[in-house]
Design an enzyme around this catalytic site. Structure first.
Site, PDB file in Angstrom:
ATOM      1  N   GLY A  18     -13.178  23.870  -4.795  1.00 51.33           N
ATOM      2  CA  GLY A  18     -12.082  23.052  -4.283  1.00 51.33           C
ATOM      3  C   GLY A  18     -11.703  21.978  -5.297  1.00 51.33           C
ATOM      4  O   GLY A  18     -11.698  22.205  -6.500  1.00 51.33           O
ATOM      5  N   ARG A  19     -11.415  20.788  -4.735  1.00 53.01           N
ATOM      6  CA  ARG A  19     -10.929  19.687  -5.575  1.00 53.01           C
ATOM      7  C   ARG A  19     -11.896  19.412  -6.740  1.00 53.01           C
ATOM      8  O   ARG A  19     -11.509  19.400  -7.898  1.00 53.01           O
ATOM      9  CB  ARG A  19     -10.808  18.444  -4.686  1.00 53.01           C
ATOM     10  CG  ARG A  19      -9.723  17.507  -5.087  1.00 53.01           C
ATOM     11  CD  ARG A  19      -9.673  16.333  -4.146  1.00 53.01           C
ATOM     12  NE  ARG A  19      -8.848  16.581  -2.994  1.00 53.01           N
ATOM     13  CZ  ARG A  19      -9.292  16.734  -1.747  1.00 53.01           C
ATOM     14  NH1 ARG A  19     -10.571  16.657  -1.472  1.00 53.01           N
ATOM     15  NH2 ARG A  19      -8.471  16.947  -0.757  1.00 53.01           N
ATOM     16  N   ARG A  67     -15.117  13.869   2.673  1.00 53.74           N
ATOM     17  CA  ARG A  67     -14.737  12.872   3.673  1.00 53.74           C
ATOM     18  C   ARG A  67     -13.223  12.816   3.831  1.00 53.74           C
ATOM     19  O   ARG A  67     -12.487  13.173   2.924  1.00 53.74           O
ATOM     20  CB  ARG A  67     -15.210  11.485   3.230  1.00 53.74           C
ATOM     21  CG  ARG A  67     -16.660  11.261   3.477  1.00 53.74           C
ATOM     22  CD  ARG A  67     -16.963   9.785   3.539  1.00 53.74           C
ATOM     23  NE  ARG A  67     -16.891   9.122   2.240  1.00 53.74           N
ATOM     24  CZ  ARG A  67     -16.974   7.816   2.103  1.00 53.74           C
ATOM     25  NH1 ARG A  67     -17.120   7.043   3.171  1.00 53.74           N
ATOM     26  NH2 ARG A  67     -16.929   7.264   0.910  1.00 53.74           N
ATOM     27  N   ASN A  99     -22.302  19.648   6.613  1.00 56.48           N
ATOM     28  CA  ASN A  99     -22.601  20.361   5.363  1.00 56.48           C
ATOM     29  C   ASN A  99     -23.962  21.038   5.342  1.00 56.48           C
ATOM     30  O   ASN A  99     -24.259  21.826   4.429  1.00 56.48           O
ATOM     31  CB  ASN A  99     -22.430  19.409   4.167  1.00 56.48           C
ATOM     32  CG  ASN A  99     -20.953  19.216   3.852  1.00 56.48           C
ATOM     33  OD1 ASN A  99     -20.124  20.078   4.166  1.00 56.48           O
ATOM     34  ND2 ASN A  99     -20.599  18.096   3.233  1.00 56.48           N
ATOM     35  N   THR A 130     -22.209  17.869  -3.553  1.00 59.99           N
ATOM     36  CA  THR A 130     -21.820  17.816  -2.142  1.00 59.99           C
ATOM     37  C   THR A 130     -22.547  16.692  -1.395  1.00 59.99           C
ATOM     38  O   THR A 130     -23.776  16.547  -1.504  1.00 59.99           O
ATOM     39  CB  THR A 130     -22.136  19.175  -1.472  1.00 59.99           C
ATOM     40  OG1 THR A 130     -21.376  20.167  -2.136  1.00 59.99           O
ATOM     41  CG2 THR A 130     -21.796  19.177   0.009  1.00 59.99           C
ATOM     42  N   HIS A 135     -26.342   7.455  -3.111  1.00 56.18           N
ATOM     43  CA  HIS A 135     -24.906   7.593  -3.400  1.00 56.18           C
ATOM     44  C   HIS A 135     -24.214   7.471  -2.045  1.00 56.18           C
ATOM     45  O   HIS A 135     -23.882   8.456  -1.395  1.00 56.18           O
ATOM     46  CB  HIS A 135     -24.614   8.940  -4.064  1.00 56.18           C
ATOM     47  CG  HIS A 135     -23.142   9.148  -4.319  1.00 56.18           C
ATOM     48  ND1 HIS A 135     -22.397   8.315  -5.115  1.00 56.18           N
ATOM     49  CD2 HIS A 135     -22.268  10.078  -3.856  1.00 56.18           C
ATOM     50  CE1 HIS A 135     -21.146   8.719  -5.146  1.00 56.18           C
ATOM     51  NE2 HIS A 135     -21.030   9.789  -4.376  1.00 56.18           N
TER      52      HIS A 135
HETATM   53  N1  LIG Z   1     -21.414  13.214  -5.501  1.00 55.44           N
HETATM   54  C1  LIG Z   1     -20.210  12.713  -5.772  1.00 55.44           C
HETATM   55  O1  LIG Z   1     -20.051  11.783  -6.563  1.00 55.44           O
HETATM   56  C2  LIG Z   1     -19.015  13.290  -5.106  1.00 55.44           C
HETATM   57  C3  LIG Z   1     -19.178  14.165  -4.058  1.00 55.44           C
HETATM   58  N2  LIG Z   1     -18.112  14.736  -3.461  1.00 55.44           N
HETATM   59  C4  LIG Z   1     -18.391  15.717  -2.424  1.00 55.44           C
HETATM   60  O2  LIG Z   1     -18.196  17.020  -2.967  1.00 55.44           O
HETATM   61  C5  LIG Z   1     -17.891  17.924  -1.885  1.00 55.44           C
HETATM   62  C6  LIG Z   1     -16.646  18.715  -2.234  1.00 55.44           C
HETATM   63  O3  LIG Z   1     -15.537  17.858  -2.271  1.00 55.44           O
HETATM   64  P1  LIG Z   1     -14.049  18.420  -2.587  1.00 55.44           P
HETATM   65  O4  LIG Z   1     -14.095  19.336  -3.753  1.00 55.44           O
HETATM   66  O5  LIG Z   1     -13.149  17.262  -2.595  1.00 55.44           O
HETATM   67  O6  LIG Z   1     -13.782  19.283  -1.268  1.00 55.44           O
HETATM   68  P2  LIG Z   1     -12.778  20.523  -1.103  1.00 55.44           P
HETATM   69  O7  LIG Z   1     -12.572  20.714   0.349  1.00 55.44           O
HETATM   70  O8  LIG Z   1     -11.595  20.336  -1.977  1.00 55.44           O
HETATM   71  O9  LIG Z   1     -13.627  21.734  -1.697  1.00 55.44           O
HETATM   72  C7  LIG Z   1     -14.769  22.216  -1.059  1.00 55.44           C
HETATM   73  C8  LIG Z   1     -14.797  23.700  -1.234  1.00 55.44           C
HETATM   74  O10 LIG Z   1     -16.003  24.197  -0.649  1.00 55.44           O
HETATM   75  C9  LIG Z   1     -15.699  25.439  -0.047  1.00 55.44           C
HETATM   76  N3  LIG Z   1     -16.715  25.767   0.954  1.00 55.44           N
HETATM   77  C10 LIG Z   1     -16.882  25.225   2.164  1.00 55.44           C
HETATM   78  N4  LIG Z   1     -17.923  25.828   2.797  1.00 55.44           N
HETATM   79  C11 LIG Z   1     -18.403  26.758   1.947  1.00 55.44           C
HETATM   80  C12 LIG Z   1     -19.455  27.704   2.010  1.00 55.44           C
HETATM   81  N5  LIG Z   1     -20.234  27.809   3.102  1.00 55.44           N
HETATM   82  N6  LIG Z   1     -19.676  28.489   0.943  1.00 55.44           N
HETATM   83  C13 LIG Z   1     -18.894  28.393  -0.151  1.00 55.44           C
HETATM   84  N7  LIG Z   1     -17.876  27.533  -0.270  1.00 55.44           N
HETATM   85  C14 LIG Z   1     -17.642  26.712   0.760  1.00 55.44           C
HETATM   86  C15 LIG Z   1     -14.305  25.264   0.555  1.00 55.44           C
HETATM   87  O11 LIG Z   1     -13.675  26.501   0.796  1.00 55.44           O
HETATM   88  C16 LIG Z   1     -13.631  24.440  -0.533  1.00 55.44           C
HETATM   89  O12 LIG Z   1     -12.952  25.240  -1.474  1.00 55.44           O
HETATM   90  C17 LIG Z   1     -17.743  17.044  -0.640  1.00 55.44           C
HETATM   91  O13 LIG Z   1     -18.933  17.058   0.113  1.00 55.44           O
HETATM   92  C18 LIG Z   1     -17.495  15.661  -1.223  1.00 55.44           C
HETATM   93  O14 LIG Z   1     -17.845  14.641  -0.330  1.00 55.44           O
HETATM   94  C19 LIG Z   1     -16.832  14.481  -3.862  1.00 55.44           C
HETATM   95  C20 LIG Z   1     -16.613  13.593  -4.889  1.00 55.44           C
HETATM   96  C21 LIG Z   1     -17.676  12.919  -5.591  1.00 55.44           C
HETATM   97  O1  LIG Z   2     -16.689   8.941  -1.284  1.00 52.66           O
HETATM   98  C1  LIG Z   2     -16.656  10.160  -1.118  1.00 52.66           C
HETATM   99  O2  LIG Z   2     -16.689  10.722  -0.019  1.00 52.66           O
HETATM  100  C2  LIG Z   2     -16.607  11.020  -2.353  1.00 52.66           C
HETATM  101  C3  LIG Z   2     -17.626  10.519  -3.290  1.00 52.66           C
HETATM  102  O3  LIG Z   2     -18.808  10.679  -3.092  1.00 52.66           O
HETATM  103  C4  LIG Z   2     -17.196   9.622  -4.369  1.00 52.66           C
HETATM  104  O4  LIG Z   2     -16.047   9.689  -4.832  1.00 52.66           O
HETATM  105  O5  LIG Z   2     -18.031   8.821  -4.782  1.00 52.66           O
END
Ligand SMILES: NC(=O)C1=CN([C@@H]2O[C@H](COP(=O)(O)OP(=O)(O)OC[C@H]3O[C@@H](n4cnc5c(N)ncnc54)[C@H](O)[C@@H]3O)[C@@H](O)[C@H]2O)C=CC1
Ligand SMILES: O=C([O-])CC(=O)C(=O)O
Length: 288
Positions: free
Chosen positions: A10-11, A76, A90, A112, A164
Site C-alpha cells: 500500500g502507501r 490509522r 492487525n 506495521t 513507537h
Molecule cells: N512504523 C512506522 O513508522 C510506520 C508504520 N505505519 C504502519 O504501516 C502499516 C501500513 O500503512 P499504509 O501503507 O499506510 O497502509 P495501506 O492501507 O496503504 O497499505 C496496507 C496494505 O496492506 C495490505 N494488507 C492488508 N491485510 C493484508 C494481509 N492479510 N496480507 C497481505 N496484505 C494485506 C492492504 O491490502 C494494503 O495494500 C500500518 O499499520 C501503518 O500504521 C505507517 C507509517 C509509518
Molecule cells: O502514526 C501513524 O499511525 C503512522 C506512523 O506510525 C508514523 O507515521 O509514525
C-alpha cells in the site's frame, strides 16, 4: 544479487518498493498483498519504469529474500487515536503473514503498527533470531524530534527511544544544554501528535517513513555499522525483557550487531520503564 520482499504494498510498502527500484537497491523484488488487483497494478506500475528489476508475486519467493519489509495491515485514520489501538485489527494480518515467512532467514523490517508489538510477535512466531528482527520507527520519530528542537533553536543529537507510539522517549540528556521538565513535556506532546497531523491532512504518512526505511535498507545492505534508534527484542537491556522496544542499535549486514547502552537521566529512565511496561503487557496478550 539482492532480493527484497515487501509484504503489503500500500502507501508505505508501495513507496518503498518504488524507491528501491528507482535507487537500484534490489535486483529482485517480491511483492505480496492480499488484494490481487491492487498488487497487479503496483507491479505493472513499477515495471513501467523499465528499470532492470525482476518482479515476482509468488509468495514462496519471500523466504529467499535478503530483506523483507513487513507493511501489511490497517493504518490509522483520525478516529483511531493511538497506534496501539491497531493491535486487534492487525493481529490476524501478522499471524497470516508469519506463515509466509516459514524458512525465511533474511532480515525482517517490521513497519506495521503497533510496530513494537508486531516486531516481537513476528520474532516469536517465525523463530527468527532477534538480531534479524528490526522494528522501524525510531529514525522517523528522531527526525521529528530534530525538527521540534530546531524550531526552538535547540541543537544536538536527536534520538527517540521507547515505544513507537504514545510512550516514546525523546532523549534530552544528550543535547548540549539541560532541558527542563515543562519543555520536555511540551515537545513530547508535540511528537505524540505529529503523524496524526499528516494522517488528517492526506490520509497517511508516507514520504517520511519511506525515506527512513530506505535509509535503513541501505545500511543493512552496505553494512555501515551506524547506530540508529530502532525497535529490538530485549533480553535485559535497559532492564527490559519479553518485549521489543526502541533502543540505540548498531546495524550491520546481519541486522542488529549490538544494542548500545546509553546513560539516560532519571526522567528518561522512568519513561523507558513506563514504555517497557506498556509494550510488555500488550506483548503478553498476543504471545502464547
Ligand atoms: N512504523 C512506522 O513508522 C510506520 C508504520 N505505519 C504502519 O504501516 C502499516 C501500513 O500503512 P499504509 O501503507 O499506510 O497502509 P495501506 O492501507 O496503504 O497499505 C496496507 C496494505 O496492506 C495490505 N494488507 C492488508 N491485510 C493484508 C494481509 N492479510 N496480507 C497481505 N496484505 C494485506 C492492504 O491490502 C494494503 O495494500 C500500518 O499499520 C501503518 O500504521 C505507517 C507509517 C509509518
Ligand atoms: O502514526 C501513524 O499511525 C503512522 C506512523 O506510525 C508514523 O507515521 O509514525
Amino acid at each position: 544479487m539482492t532480493r527484497l520482499a515487501v509484504m503489503g504494498v500500500g502507501r508505505i510498502g508501495g513507496e518503498v518498493a518504488s524507491l528501491a527500484t528507482l535507487m537500484g537497491l534490489a535486483d529482485e523484488l517480491v511483492l505480496y498483498d492480499q488484494d490481487p488487483t491492487f498488487l497487479r497494478a503496483q507491479v505493472l506500475d513499477i515495471s513501467h519504469t523499465g528499470l532492470p528489476v525482476f518482479l515476482s508475486t509468488d509468495p514462496s519467493d519471500i523466504k529467499d529474500a535478503d530483506i523483507c519489509v513487513f507493511a501489511a495491515g490497517l493504518p490509522r485514520n483520525p478516529d483511531i487515536k493511538t497506534r496501539a489501538d491497531l493491535l486487534a485489527a492487525n493481529l490476524p494480518v501478522v499471524r497470516a503473514c508469519a506463515g509466509l515467512l516459514d524458512g525465511f532467514s533474511g532480515i525482517l523490517v517490521t513497519v506495521t503498527n503497533p510496530m513494537d508489538i508486531n516486531n516481537y510477535l513476528l520474532h516469536r512466531l517465525t523463530g527468527l533470531p532477534r538480531e534479524r528482527c528490526i522494528g522501524f520507527g525510531g529514525q522517523l520519530d528522531s527526525a521529528r524530534f530534530a525538527l521540534a528542537l530546531h524550531r526552538r533553536g535547540l541543537n544536538g543529537p536527536a534520538a527517540v527511544l521507547g515505544e513507537h507510539g504514545e510512550h516514546q522517549v525523546p532523549v534530552f540528556s544528550r543535547l548540549k544544554r539541560p532541558i527542563e521538565e515543562n519543555l520536555r513535556l511540551e515537545i513530547l506532546q508535540e511528537l505524540q501528535g505529529s503523524s496524526m497531523d499528516v494522517i488528517k491532512g492526506k490520509g497517511g504518512t508516507v514520504f517520511g517513513p519511506a525515506y527512513h526505511i530506505i535509509t535503513l535498507l541501505k545500511m543493512l545492505l552496505s553494512g555501515t555499522k551506524e547506530t540508529i534508534p530502532c525497535s529490538a527484542v530485549l533480553k535485559g537491556e535497559y532492564q527490559l525483557s519479553d518485549c521489543s522496544l526502541g533502543v540505540p542499535a548498531r546495524i550491520g549486514t546481519d541486522g542488529i550487531r549490538e544494542i548500545v547502552t546509553w546513560d539516560l537521566d532519571r526522567w528518561e529512565q522512568e519513561k523507558m520503564a513506563d514504555a517497557g511496561a506498556f509494550v510488555r503487557n500488550l506483548c503478553r496478550t498476543v504471545v502464547p
